[in-house]
Every structure is written in structure tokens, then in C-alpha cells.
Design a protein around this motif. Structure first.
Motif, PDB file in Angstrom:
ATOM      1  N   LEU A  15       3.159   1.713  -2.758  1.00 53.69           N
ATOM      2  CA  LEU A  15       4.128   0.772  -2.189  1.00 53.69           C
ATOM      3  C   LEU A  15       3.900  -0.591  -2.817  1.00 53.69           C
ATOM      4  O   LEU A  15       2.757  -1.033  -2.969  1.00 53.69           O
ATOM      5  CB  LEU A  15       3.951   0.673  -0.669  1.00 53.69           C
ATOM      6  CG  LEU A  15       4.415   1.863   0.169  1.00 53.69           C
ATOM      7  CD1 LEU A  15       3.998   1.672   1.622  1.00 53.69           C
ATOM      8  CD2 LEU A  15       5.919   2.036   0.073  1.00 53.69           C
ATOM      9  N   HIS A  16       4.986  -1.253  -3.192  1.00 53.56           N
ATOM     10  CA  HIS A  16       4.877  -2.561  -3.815  1.00 53.56           C
ATOM     11  C   HIS A  16       4.802  -3.662  -2.763  1.00 53.56           C
ATOM     12  O   HIS A  16       5.212  -3.477  -1.608  1.00 53.56           O
ATOM     13  CB  HIS A  16       6.067  -2.808  -4.742  1.00 53.56           C
ATOM     14  CG  HIS A  16       6.131  -1.851  -5.890  1.00 53.56           C
ATOM     15  ND1 HIS A  16       5.188  -1.834  -6.890  1.00 53.56           N
ATOM     16  CD2 HIS A  16       7.025  -0.864  -6.190  1.00 53.56           C
ATOM     17  CE1 HIS A  16       5.491  -0.878  -7.762  1.00 53.56           C
ATOM     18  NE2 HIS A  16       6.602  -0.277  -7.349  1.00 53.56           N
ATOM     19  N   ARG A  17       4.306  -4.781  -3.194  1.00 53.64           N
ATOM     20  CA  ARG A  17       4.095  -5.912  -2.289  1.00 53.64           C
ATOM     21  C   ARG A  17       5.386  -6.357  -1.605  1.00 53.64           C
ATOM     22  O   ARG A  17       5.406  -6.642  -0.406  1.00 53.64           O
ATOM     23  CB  ARG A  17       3.470  -7.074  -3.070  1.00 53.64           C
ATOM     24  CG  ARG A  17       3.158  -8.309  -2.225  1.00 53.64           C
ATOM     25  CD  ARG A  17       2.496  -9.362  -3.097  1.00 53.64           C
ATOM     26  NE  ARG A  17       2.269 -10.588  -2.358  1.00 53.64           N
ATOM     27  CZ  ARG A  17       1.244 -10.809  -1.550  1.00 53.64           C
ATOM     28  NH1 ARG A  17       0.356  -9.866  -1.369  1.00 53.64           N
ATOM     29  NH2 ARG A  17       1.107 -11.966  -0.921  1.00 53.64           N
ATOM     30  N   ARG A  18       6.483  -6.395  -2.362  1.00 52.70           N
ATOM     31  CA  ARG A  18       7.758  -6.846  -1.799  1.00 52.70           C
ATOM     32  C   ARG A  18       8.269  -5.873  -0.747  1.00 52.70           C
ATOM     33  O   ARG A  18       8.890  -6.276   0.239  1.00 52.70           O
ATOM     34  CB  ARG A  18       8.801  -7.020  -2.900  1.00 52.70           C
ATOM     35  CG  ARG A  18       8.697  -8.325  -3.658  1.00 52.70           C
ATOM     36  CD  ARG A  18       9.056  -9.541  -2.785  1.00 52.70           C
ATOM     37  NE  ARG A  18      10.465  -9.537  -2.432  1.00 52.70           N
ATOM     38  CZ  ARG A  18      10.927  -9.440  -1.193  1.00 52.70           C
ATOM     39  NH1 ARG A  18      10.094  -9.322  -0.161  1.00 52.70           N
ATOM     40  NH2 ARG A  18      12.225  -9.458  -0.950  1.00 52.70           N
ATOM     41  N   GLU A  19       8.018  -4.600  -0.945  1.00 54.83           N
ATOM     42  CA  GLU A  19       8.423  -3.612   0.053  1.00 54.83           C
ATOM     43  C   GLU A  19       7.644  -3.810   1.354  1.00 54.83           C
ATOM     44  O   GLU A  19       8.217  -3.755   2.446  1.00 54.83           O
ATOM     45  CB  GLU A  19       8.202  -2.197  -0.488  1.00 54.83           C
ATOM     46  CG  GLU A  19       9.062  -1.838  -1.676  1.00 54.83           C
ATOM     47  CD  GLU A  19       8.707  -0.468  -2.238  1.00 54.83           C
ATOM     48  OE1 GLU A  19       9.416   0.491  -1.905  1.00 54.83           O
ATOM     49  OE2 GLU A  19       7.717  -0.380  -2.977  1.00 54.83           O
ATOM     50  N   ILE A  20       6.334  -4.033   1.208  1.00 52.18           N
ATOM     51  CA  ILE A  20       5.500  -4.247   2.391  1.00 52.18           C
ATOM     52  C   ILE A  20       5.913  -5.534   3.098  1.00 52.18           C
ATOM     53  O   ILE A  20       5.976  -5.585   4.333  1.00 52.18           O
ATOM     54  CB  ILE A  20       4.016  -4.283   1.978  1.00 52.18           C
ATOM     55  CG1 ILE A  20       3.592  -2.906   1.456  1.00 52.18           C
ATOM     56  CG2 ILE A  20       3.128  -4.720   3.142  1.00 52.18           C
ATOM     57  CD1 ILE A  20       2.199  -2.863   0.865  1.00 52.18           C
TER      58      ILE A  20
END
Length: 558
Positions: A15-20
Motif C-alpha cells: 500500500l502506498h503512502r497516499r492510499e494510507i
């Protein structure tokens, strides 16, 4: 977040930072644990330590906090909440409960790397510098190993309150930055790596194993104190009866503390029941209230806005930041710096011991409030198992039947003797309140940012008390608070054995290890309280001078 915007992934997919960030923006409770991304929405309401303990970790790498406060079995059960994983080092967000703001996710966004950099930078800036995050203002205190912070200049009468306090805040933050390792990835990762290695060494040496023989000795001591209480009560020596009952309570609470940290049998249910029997049935205090408060304290130690253990307005101000009527995230209310506080805080260094003499009465109120609100459903976010609350209620009723009715009313004939007995039995427990406050009140209240490692934060905000081994029974392990904050689940009888390992660790990573004698520690606390009291007096004089000259009447920072 709208799940349709994010492609479906297996638990171990990245999971990418922006998704989190987008998930957190939509109200999801996301933490990072050993590179695993956990969504704790289904668990947060049942967390024994309450919701706030988790909320302060949202958006952060909570690996060290979770490992310190939870058993291996509990950590393994957390895997059920994994929704993905991250690659590489995680840069912490400011949790929403601490004022952090997050952007919703849009899968069509471009330039994710730029967004990541912006998010990381914005977590340390004020809302005036980067939109979306609150201003982070912090303070620190002084330990004997550190240089003294100069008092507010007399010329501060020409400055608005906000400028005076902001200047003070910056001076104290700089003092901490000078005396502790830099809060950058290189230094903090090194501290974290060696802290985890130290934890493995402690496990290998068996220091997490409970010393049951020591508890057998303590049980014998408890029995003697309680027998002396009964003997004096039956012979109408009510003053001495109160003395021995107070000593009994004072000693017994150390075992309740161990039970609350699962340091006796290491089984959650068993240790909780032991703690409830001791705290509620015998002592009249709520273990559930203590666990909720204490777990938050262990995570946000000495934070004026978040740590309930230093939020004692209107009686004490441990930081000049309280002059701004801070909002407590724990109590969910503004701690007003009102007329009462302005009067009391100016003399807090003189009132410290007198107020602590009656600390147990306040604990009764907090205990009943916690239990009643929890059972009524009004105490949202208090966590725990429902039947624990009913057991605590039974314990409180049992306590007031045996102590309030059986002892105070039936066994003591006159009002004068009842008052004498109650006051002595409760005042005798006041050294416990001194012991608890001693290890934090003289230490830093600064917030150096979300990238500071757990180990450095604990050592910067906590000190140990040096005493001879034969006095360990009196302090009950609370003299090793710095070690206890690093490793809360180590049984207190093993804390002294752990001390030399922590000293080696501190020397290795160049973090000051604060340790004072009991007398010197008390002097530091009184000095700290006196310093804040002096600031309160100076600020009041500044406001009067400015008001008389028509400069301003009152200024509040927001």
C-alpha cells in the motif's frame, strides 16, 4: 475511503503512502506494525487500553509502542487486522486526534512522490505555513544534567502573551535538541535498532519472567500490615489502625500496577482479575480507569495536551503552555487557565505536598466516574471487556461495605475518631502520589515531533530514582520509571537487574539517563513547579502593565 477507488489487494500487497493517508482521511484507524498495515476499526472499541491509546498511533509506525505494551499472543492476534504492507521506512503522520489533517485519496492523482514529500514535511509545520495541520507548540523542562532555562525577560511586558509564550517554547525545544540526539532518520533509526536489540537481550536473560518468590515475601508483608490494622482497630487504637491500613494500601498498589501491565502471570484475563481484586475490592480504586489513563500516559508521556498524568489544572501547571487554556484530548475539554488556576499556580511549589496528601479522594471520584459511564454507555472509547466493568462495580460495592460501613461506621464509635482514622489512612498513602509524580514532573514536556523514536521519547520525559536495594520495598519498583517506560511488561522485581543494561544502551546511543536520589528528585520537582509559578507571576504582571497602558487587555493563542 471509497474502496472502489483502490484496487483490491491481498493482505501482503504493498500500500502506498497516499492510499494510507486517504484511508485515515476517511476516518479509518490505520497503524503500521513491522511494515504491516493494520486497520483497527473493528477492534478499537474493544481495546482494553481504550480508544485513545490507539488513536494516538494512527498514521504512525507503532511497532515499539505495541511491542512494549502487548504480549506476544496479543501481537499475533493483530495480524487478523492486516490489510497490506509498506515498503521501506515509514515517515509518521501527525495523528488526527493530535490535530493532523489528511487528504482524501484519488486514484487518478499523479506525482505521488511529490505528494509523499509534501505530506512528510507538512507533518511538522504549522497551519500558517502549510495548510491542513495544526501548529505544534511544545515545551521542555530541566533535569539536573541539563542547563537551566533562563526566566522570562522583564522586557516581556511589552510583548503580547502569545509572543512571550512562543519564545519560551522555542527556547525549551532548543534546549532539548542540544542535549538529545537529532530527530532525523539516521540517528533515530540507530536508536530504534539498538533498543530492539536490547529488548531481545532482556528476553534472553529471562528478565520478563516473574519472580514468584518475591511475591510470596510481599504477601507475607501485606498480611502483617493488615493484621496490625485489625489488631489496632479491635483495641480502639484508631490512629494506628489508620496508619497500618494506609501502609497496607500503599504496598498493595504496587502489585496492582504489575497486574495492570500483565507482569505477574502474563495472561490478560488472569492478571486483570488479580488487579481488580486488589484495586477495587481491597483498595476502592478502579483498575479499568487506571489502565485507560495509564496506557495513554505510556504513549504520550508528558505531553501537555494529551497525557492525563500531567493535566492537573487548576492545581498544577507543569508547563507554561497551560497558561493558554489547552484542550485535553484525554478529557475532551479545555483546561481553563481561569481565576482559580491563576491564583493556585502562582503558589504551586508550596501547595505540591499538601494537595498530594488528599490525592486518594480524587481517585475515588475518577474510579466511580469511569465505571458508571462505562456501564451506562456514555463512556465511549473506554475499552475493556464488559464483564470487567460489572466485576469492578461489584468490587466497589464490596469495598464501601467493608471499609465504609463495616470499619468506619460499625467499628469506630465517634465522629472524631472516624475522621481521624480516614484522614490518617488516606494521608499515609500520599508518598505513593509523590513517587508517581516524581519521575515525570521534573522532566521534559517538549514535543520534538512525530519522528522521534519511542526509546528517546521515554528517556527524555522520565527519570529514575536512585535508592539502596533494601529500600526497594518502599518504592515498589516505581523508582525505575525510565526503565519501566522502556519495557512496561518487565516485572518490577527485575527492574534493578535491568538497570545496567539500560545504562549501557544510553551510553551507546548518547541519550542522557536521568537518575536522582529521592531527595534530589523532590528538589527538582519543587524547582520545576517554582519556575512555572514564577512565570505565571511574571505573565500576570505583564498583562496588568500592558492593560494599564492600553496595549492589550487579554491575548490568547489559538
Amino acid at each position: 475511503m471509497n474502496n472502489s477507488l483502490i484496487p483490491a489487494r491481498a493482505k501482503k500487497n504493498e500500500l502506498h503512502r497516499r492510499e494510507i493517508e486517504g484511508m485515515i482521511a476517511d476516518g479509518q484507524s490505520i497503524i503500521i506494525l513491522n511494515t504491516k498495515v493494520l486497520r483497527l476499526d473493528a477492534w478499537i472499541k474493544f481495546h482494553p487500553g481504550g480508544e485513545l491509546a490507539i488513536k494516538h498511533m494512527v498514521g504512525r509506525d507503532a511497532t515499539d509502542e505495541v511491542n512494549a505494551l502487548h504480549s506476544k499472543e496479543a501481537r499475533q492476534r493483530m495480524d487478523a487486522f492486516q490489510i497490506g504492507s509498506i515498503a521501506g521506512r515509514w515517515a509518521n503522520f501527525v495523528p488526527p486526534t493530535q490535530g493532523g489533517r489528511f487528504r482524501r485519496y484519488n486514484c487518478e492523482e499523479d506525482g505521488e512522490e511529490a505528494d509523499d514529500l509534501e505530506s512528510e514535511i507538512s507533518s511538522e509545520l504549522s497551519p500558517h505555513e502549510t495548510p491542513g495541520l495544526r501548529r505544534r507548540k511544545s515545551t521542555s523542562t530541566i533535569s539536573s544534567a541539563l542547563s537551566s532555562t533562563p526566566p522570562l525577560p522583564s522586557s516581556s511586558s511589552e510583548l503580547p502573551r502569545s509572543c512571550v509564550l512562543d519564545a519560551r517554547t522555542q527556547k525549551e525545544i532548543m534546549l532539548d535538541k542540544v542535549n538529545y540526539p537529532p530527530v532525523d532518520a539516521k540517528h533515530q533509526d540507530n536508536i530504534t535498532q539498538k533498543y530492539r536489540a536490547l529488548n531481545k537481550r532482556i528476553q534472553k536473560e529471562g528478565l520478563y519472567n516473574c519472580n514468584y518468590f518475591a511475591y510470596a515475601v510481599e504477601t507475607f508483608r501485606y498480611s502483617i500490615l493488615f493484621a496490625l490494622f485489625i489488631f489496632c482497630l479491635r483495641h480502639s487504637c484508631f490512629g494506628f489502625a489508620g496508619l497500618f491500613l494506609g501502609c497496607f494500601w500503599h504496598q498493595l498498589v504496587f502489585t496492582a500496577h504489575d497486574a495492570g501491565h500483565m507482569g505477574i502471570t502474563h495472561d490478560f484475563q488472569t492478571d486483570t482479575c488479580i488487579g481488580i481484586v486488589i484495586a477495587d475490592f481491597i483498595g476502592g480504586l478502579s483498575l479499568g480507569w487506571w489502565k485507560r489513563s495509564h496506557n495513554v500516559h505510556h504513549i504520550v508521556t508528558n505531553s501537555p495536551e494529551h497525557d492525563p498524568d500531567i493535566e492537573l489544572m487548576p492545581f498544577f501547571a507543569l508547563s507554561h503552555r497551560f497558561f493558554n487554556s489547552l484542550r485535553s484530548t484525554y478529557y475532551d475539554r479545555v483546561m481553563e487557565y481561569d481565576a482559580v488556576a491563576r491564583c493556585v499556580v502562582k503558589y504551586q511549589n508550596y501547595l505540591y505536598y499538601p494537595i498530594l496528601l488528599f490525592g486518594r479522594f480524587n481517585l475515588y471520584y475518577l474510579s466511580w466516574e469511569h465505571i458508571v459511564l462505562g456501564l451506562s454507555g456514555a463512556g465511549k472509547g473506554r475499552g475493556g471487556v464488559k464483564w470487567h466493568s460489572w466485576l469492578e462495580l461489584a468490587g466497589q460495592i464490596f469495598f464501601w461495605v467493608w471499609f465504609g460501613y463495616g470499619v468506619c461506621y460499625l467499628s469506630i464509635p465517634t465522629l472524631r475518631d472516624r475522621v481521624l482514622f480516614i484522614l490518617i489512612s488516606h494521608v499515609v498513602t500520599s508518598p505513593l502520589h509523590v513517587q508517581i509524580t516524581l519521575s515525570h514532573y521534573a522532566m521534559s514536556t517538549a514535543d520534538l515531533g512525530v519522528h522521534e523514536s519511542f526509546a528517546q521519547k521515554m528517556l527524555r520525559t522520565t527519570m529514575d530514582v536512585d535508592c539502596p536495594t533494601w529500600l526497594d520495598f518502599f518504592h515498589g519498583g516505581l523508582q525505575f520509571q525510565a526503565i519501566h517506560h522502556l519495557f512496561p511488561r518487565i516485572p518490577r522485581h527485575n527492574l534493578r537487574k535491568t538497570q545496567h543494561l539500560v545504562k549501557e544502551f544510553c551510553e551507546d546511543v548518547q541519550i542522557p539517563y536521568a537518575v536522582f536520589t529521592f531527595v534530589d528528585g523532590n528538589k527538582k520537582v519543587i524547582s520545576r513547579l517554582g519556575d512555572i509559578a514564577k512565570q505565571a507571576k511574571i505573565l500576570e504582571e505583564c498583562q496588568k502593565a500592558c492593560a494599564s497602558h492600553g496595549v492589550f487587555s487579554d491575548h490568547h493563542t489559538h
